[in-house]
Write a protein that holds these residues in place. Structure first.
Motif, PDB file in Angstrom:
ATOM      1  N   ILE A  98     -18.758  23.699  37.283  1.00 14.79           N
ATOM      2  CA  ILE A  98     -18.497  24.471  36.056  1.00 14.79           C
ATOM      3  C   ILE A  98     -17.001  24.537  35.779  1.00 14.79           C
ATOM      4  O   ILE A  98     -16.548  24.322  34.643  1.00 14.79           O
ATOM      5  N   LEU A  99     -16.213  24.826  36.814  1.00 23.04           N
ATOM      6  CA  LEU A  99     -14.768  24.925  36.654  1.00 23.04           C
ATOM      7  C   LEU A  99     -14.168  23.625  36.150  1.00 23.04           C
ATOM      8  O   LEU A  99     -13.334  23.615  35.237  1.00 23.04           O
ATOM      9  N   ASP A 100     -14.579  22.526  36.753  1.00 23.26           N
ATOM     10  CA  ASP A 100     -14.049  21.217  36.336  1.00 23.26           C
ATOM     11  C   ASP A 100     -14.283  20.976  34.848  1.00 23.26           C
ATOM     12  O   ASP A 100     -13.379  20.569  34.113  1.00 23.26           O
ATOM     13  N   ILE A 101     -15.497  21.243  34.419  1.00 26.31           N
ATOM     14  CA  ILE A 101     -15.853  20.978  33.012  1.00 26.31           C
ATOM     15  C   ILE A 101     -15.123  21.914  32.066  1.00 26.31           C
ATOM     16  O   ILE A 101     -14.560  21.488  31.047  1.00 26.31           O
ATOM     17  N   LEU A 102     -15.092  23.221  32.385  1.00 28.05           N
ATOM     18  CA  LEU A 102     -14.457  24.187  31.488  1.00 28.05           C
ATOM     19  C   LEU A 102     -12.954  23.978  31.401  1.00 28.05           C
ATOM     20  O   LEU A 102     -12.374  23.999  30.303  1.00 28.05           O
ATOM     21  N   ILE A 103     -12.298  23.812  32.540  1.00 27.82           N
ATOM     22  CA  ILE A 103     -10.846  23.655  32.537  1.00 27.82           C
ATOM     23  C   ILE A 103     -10.437  22.382  31.800  1.00 27.82           C
ATOM     24  O   ILE A 103      -9.508  22.374  30.989  1.00 27.82           O
ATOM     25  N   GLU A 104     -11.150  21.303  32.075  1.00 22.72           N
ATOM     26  CA  GLU A 104     -10.813  20.028  31.432  1.00 22.72           C
ATOM     27  C   GLU A 104     -11.040  20.066  29.923  1.00 22.72           C
ATOM     28  O   GLU A 104     -10.361  19.366  29.171  1.00 22.72           O
ATOM     29  N   SER A 105     -11.974  20.886  29.475  1.00 16.41           N
ATOM     30  CA  SER A 105     -12.251  20.971  28.035  1.00 16.41           C
ATOM     31  C   SER A 105     -11.464  22.086  27.354  1.00 16.41           C
ATOM     32  O   SER A 105     -11.696  22.408  26.192  1.00 16.41           O
ATOM     33  N   GLY A 106     -10.513  22.690  28.082  1.00 17.02           N
ATOM     34  CA  GLY A 106      -9.634  23.688  27.477  1.00 17.02           C
ATOM     35  C   GLY A 106     -10.226  25.082  27.352  1.00 17.02           C
ATOM     36  O   GLY A 106      -9.675  25.921  26.647  1.00 17.02           O
ATOM     37  N   LYS A 107     -11.354  25.335  28.009  1.00 14.05           N
ATOM     38  CA  LYS A 107     -11.943  26.678  27.984  1.00 14.05           C
ATOM     39  C   LYS A 107     -11.152  27.607  28.900  1.00 14.05           C
ATOM     40  O   LYS A 107     -10.403  27.166  29.768  1.00 14.05           O
ATOM     41  N   VAL A 154     -10.767  30.708  31.760  1.00 18.52           N
ATOM     42  CA  VAL A 154     -11.457  31.217  32.950  1.00 18.52           C
ATOM     43  C   VAL A 154     -10.611  32.311  33.589  1.00 18.52           C
ATOM     44  O   VAL A 154      -9.391  32.156  33.747  1.00 18.52           O
ATOM     45  N   VAL A 155     -11.263  33.427  33.960  1.00 22.36           N
ATOM     46  CA  VAL A 155     -10.609  34.495  34.721  1.00 22.36           C
ATOM     47  C   VAL A 155     -11.499  34.843  35.903  1.00 22.36           C
ATOM     48  O   VAL A 155     -12.686  35.153  35.722  1.00 22.36           O
ATOM     49  N   PHE A 156     -10.946  34.777  37.106  1.00 21.66           N
ATOM     50  CA  PHE A 156     -11.653  35.193  38.321  1.00 21.66           C
ATOM     51  C   PHE A 156     -10.915  36.393  38.912  1.00 21.66           C
ATOM     52  O   PHE A 156      -9.680  36.454  38.869  1.00 21.66           O
ATOM     53  N   THR A 157     -11.655  37.350  39.477  1.00 21.95           N
ATOM     54  CA  THR A 157     -11.024  38.441  40.213  1.00 21.95           C
ATOM     55  C   THR A 157     -11.521  38.418  41.653  1.00 21.95           C
ATOM     56  O   THR A 157     -12.636  37.978  41.932  1.00 21.95           O
ATOM     57  N   SER A 158     -10.659  38.901  42.555  1.00 21.46           N
ATOM     58  CA  SER A 158     -11.016  38.892  43.976  1.00 21.46           C
ATOM     59  C   SER A 158     -10.136  39.875  44.725  1.00 21.46           C
ATOM     60  O   SER A 158      -9.023  40.190  44.290  1.00 21.46           O
ATOM     61  N   SER A 159     -10.638  40.351  45.843  1.00 24.17           N
ATOM     62  CA  SER A 159      -9.833  41.205  46.714  1.00 24.17           C
ATOM     63  C   SER A 159      -9.046  40.378  47.712  1.00 24.17           C
ATOM     64  O   SER A 159      -8.254  40.927  48.485  1.00 24.17           O
ATOM     65  N   GLN A 160      -9.263  39.063  47.715  1.00 18.13           N
ATOM     66  CA  GLN A 160      -8.579  38.171  48.649  1.00 18.13           C
ATOM     67  C   GLN A 160      -7.992  36.968  47.916  1.00 18.13           C
ATOM     68  O   GLN A 160      -8.521  36.534  46.890  1.00 18.13           O
ATOM     69  N   ALA A 161      -6.910  36.427  48.481  1.00 15.14           N
ATOM     70  CA  ALA A 161      -6.359  35.181  47.956  1.00 15.14           C
ATOM     71  C   ALA A 161      -7.330  34.047  48.265  1.00 15.14           C
ATOM     72  O   ALA A 161      -8.098  34.125  49.246  1.00 15.14           O
ATOM     73  N   PRO A 162      -7.354  32.977  47.459  1.00 13.94           N
ATOM     74  CA  PRO A 162      -8.289  31.880  47.711  1.00 13.94           C
ATOM     75  C   PRO A 162      -8.200  31.321  49.127  1.00 13.94           C
ATOM     76  O   PRO A 162      -9.217  30.986  49.743  1.00 13.94           O
ATOM     77  N   ALA A 188       0.637  29.309  29.645  1.00 13.36           N
ATOM     78  CA  ALA A 188       0.773  29.343  31.107  1.00 13.36           C
ATOM     79  C   ALA A 188      -0.493  28.829  31.790  1.00 13.36           C
ATOM     80  O   ALA A 188      -0.695  29.047  32.983  1.00 13.36           O
ATOM     81  N   GLY A 189      -1.342  28.148  31.036  1.00 17.55           N
ATOM     82  CA  GLY A 189      -2.589  27.637  31.592  1.00 17.55           C
ATOM     83  C   GLY A 189      -3.775  28.431  31.074  1.00 17.55           C
ATOM     84  O   GLY A 189      -3.618  29.512  30.503  1.00 17.55           O
ATOM     85  N   ASN A 190      -4.960  27.881  31.287  1.00 16.91           N
ATOM     86  CA  ASN A 190      -6.170  28.552  30.798  1.00 16.91           C
ATOM     87  C   ASN A 190      -7.032  29.110  31.915  1.00 16.91           C
ATOM     88  O   ASN A 190      -8.203  29.416  31.719  1.00 16.91           O
ATOM     89  N   TYR A 191      -6.432  29.243  33.118  1.00 18.03           N
ATOM     90  CA  TYR A 191      -7.183  29.782  34.255  1.00 18.03           C
ATOM     91  C   TYR A 191      -6.304  30.785  35.004  1.00 18.03           C
ATOM     92  O   TYR A 191      -5.173  30.473  35.398  1.00 18.03           O
ATOM     93  N   VAL A 192      -6.816  32.011  35.185  1.00 16.92           N
ATOM     94  CA  VAL A 192      -6.106  33.061  35.915  1.00 16.92           C
ATOM     95  C   VAL A 192      -6.971  33.556  37.067  1.00 16.92           C
ATOM     96  O   VAL A 192      -8.155  33.867  36.874  1.00 16.92           O
ATOM     97  N   TYR A 193      -6.368  33.611  38.254  1.00  9.74           N
ATOM     98  CA  TYR A 193      -7.032  34.170  39.445  1.00  9.74           C
ATOM     99  C   TYR A 193      -6.314  35.480  39.758  1.00  9.74           C
ATOM    100  O   TYR A 193      -5.131  35.496  40.096  1.00  9.74           O
ATOM    101  N   LEU A 194      -7.032  36.604  39.611  1.00  7.59           N
ATOM    102  CA  LEU A 194      -6.443  37.939  39.745  1.00  7.59           C
ATOM    103  C   LEU A 194      -6.832  38.547  41.087  1.00  7.59           C
ATOM    104  O   LEU A 194      -8.003  38.817  41.343  1.00  7.59           O
ATOM    105  N   LYS A 195      -5.844  38.747  41.942  1.00 10.80           N
ATOM    106  CA  LYS A 195      -6.086  39.309  43.283  1.00 10.80           C
ATOM    107  C   LYS A 195      -5.563  40.740  43.349  1.00 10.80           C
ATOM    108  O   LYS A 195      -4.438  41.025  42.951  1.00 10.80           O
TER     109      LYS A 195
END
Length: 447
Positions: free
Chosen positions: A230-239, A241-249, A140-147
């Motif tokens: 950092i995001l561009d490099i990590l996502i493109e190289s398949g690393k 990423v998980v971000f958490t936040s109290s707000q939507a982007p 489902a992708g390698n990046y999750v944004y948890l709100k």
């Protein structure tokens, strides 16, 4: 032999690949003074075991009734003279299977694991997304944004990801920190003219990046710029990423459009406040953890009245445990109500079926036990019907949940609501009583 028995316990609790890599090569020798000396092939190996598996070994000792046994970790005699282990120096020889660059992880809460997370309809998707990242399932992708709002479990899930990776994939280079820590680290490197080192760490020496509280980067343009790169490099190289936040982007103020675009580029998932069923499960789990026995009625009352975050539930259970121990008595409704006054603010107190039950019982001078009984006397049945009518009007409880409080089934609740609705329309006395109780209820709860 003590060490052999411990290894048998550890083998049941630690995944096979991890056990083979880190536990099998160890040797253990019990000393006459009650100390267990565990030895490994080199200092790096022993260091890793001491840092990551001491608690597992201590727990296994407790299972064998040997909690008093002390542990020491040493390098095996053939590699180094027998002595207490000291942390390895920066150029220490390391295992070939482990990356030379280490992880950088903030202090983890020991209970914030996937096993301790209470699943419900409001958080199951977020849990699944984080678990997938932890096991390196990027379907489902390698990046999750948890709100999520405060106290709803976003930190629990981010810590659970870190725990799982460290326990099962120790060679993974994991960087876990808050947005404030990332900003402070970047400023320090700028002042020291060492940004190359900063970029190397996050561009080339990171397999998984977890950052909490992304919303605090509002207005921090330099950090946003670096994190975008950092995001561009990590996502493109398949690393991962998980971000958490109290707000939507899209709701975070003062962020660059490019950075906002990156934040919205992955899987965005939300944890909503727990529903009634999930609150029940959480209260049961917290009570069990604290060795607290709660009756079904008290459990229902707590679930009905604590509608805030999970920390309020935990605070209530801990307070109940403390009061119960000090008074040397089992928790009762008086104790629960007193504790909730301190845990839940006036603004947070909302109408529940239990509150309506208490008020109507007081108004009609009937005990709550009578209202919950099988009695069909008019003096009992009529107030009971009013309770069901008001509960349906003022709460978000299901018909089944309303009936459960009064020991009635779904069909009885439907009949009661219909009866009071018809009587209100045709009988001015009934309408007056219902409207009076409704006003009193609103005044009492501030709703």
């Amino acid at each position: 032999m003590l060490w052999q028995r411990l290894k048998e316990i550890l083998a049941r609790k630690i995944p096979d690949n991890t056990y083979s890599l880190w536990i099998s090569p160890l040797e253990g020798q019990e000393e006459s003074c009650g100390n267990l000396t565990i030895t490994g092939p080199d200092q790096f190996f022993v260091s890793w075991v001491a840092d990551n598996y001491r608690d597992h070994i201590t727990s296994a000792l407790a299972e064998l009734g040997r909690s008093e046994t002390t542990l020491s970790f040493q390098v095996r005699a053939e590699k180094q003279d027998k002595q207490e282990f000291h942390p390895p120096q920066p150029r220490q020889q390391i295992l070939p299977s482990v990356n030379r660059s280490k992880s950088y992880v903030r202090t983890l809460h020991p209970r914030y694991t996937f096993q301790e997370f209470v699943l419900g309809d409001t958080n199951v998707f977020a849990h699944s997304a984080c678990e997938a990242i932890a096991v390196n399932d990027t379907s489902a992708g390698n990046y999750v944004y948890l709100k999520a709002g405060t106290g709803l479990g976003k930190s629990h899930l981010s810590h659970a990801v870190a725990h799982h990776i460290l326990d099962h994939y120790p060679a993974t280079r994991l960087h876990f920190l808050s947005s404030q820590q990332l900003t402070a680290e970047m400023i320090r490197h700028i002042r020291n003219h060492s940004m190359d080192k900063f970029k190397k760490k996050y561009h080339r020496e990171c397999d998984v990046l977890l950052i909490e509280d992304i919303q605090t980067l509002s207005g921090r343009s330099k950090t946003q710029e670096e994190l975008t790169e950092i995001l561009d490099i990590l996502i493109e190289s398949g690393k991962r990423v998980v971000f958490t936040s109290s707000q939507a982007p899209t709701d975070i103020a003062n962020i660059d459009s490019g950075f906002k675009s990156r934040l919205t580029g992955g899987l965005i998932t939300t944890i909503n406040p727990p529903d009634l069923r999930t609150r029940r499960k959480i209260i049961k789990r917290k009570a069990s953890t604290n060795n607290l026995t709660l009756s079904d009625d008290i459990l229902e009352y707590l679930a009905d009245n604590i509608k805030g975050d999970v920390r309020q539930i935990e605070s209530s259970v801990i307070s109940l445990k403390a009061h119960s121990n000090l008074l040397r008595t089992e928790p009762d409704f008086d104790m629960v109500k007193e504790i909730l006054k301190n845990v839940i603010s006036e603004n947070e107190r909302s109408i529940s079926t239990e509150i309506i039950l208490d008020m109507v019982a007081d108004q009609f001078k009937i005990s709550t036990d009578e209202l919950k009984s099988k009695s069909r006397k008019k003096t009992v049945a009529f107030p009971r019907q009013i309770i069901m009518y008001l509960a349906r009007k003022y709460t978000d409880h299901s018909l089944a949940d309303i009936g459960r409080v009064l020991n009635r089934d779904h069909s009885t609740v439907v009949h009661s609501i219909r009866t009071i609705t018809q009587k209100r329309a045709s009988n001015t006395s009934v309408r007056g009583q219902v409207e009076y109780l409704a006003r009193k209820l609103e005044q009492k709860t501030g709703c």
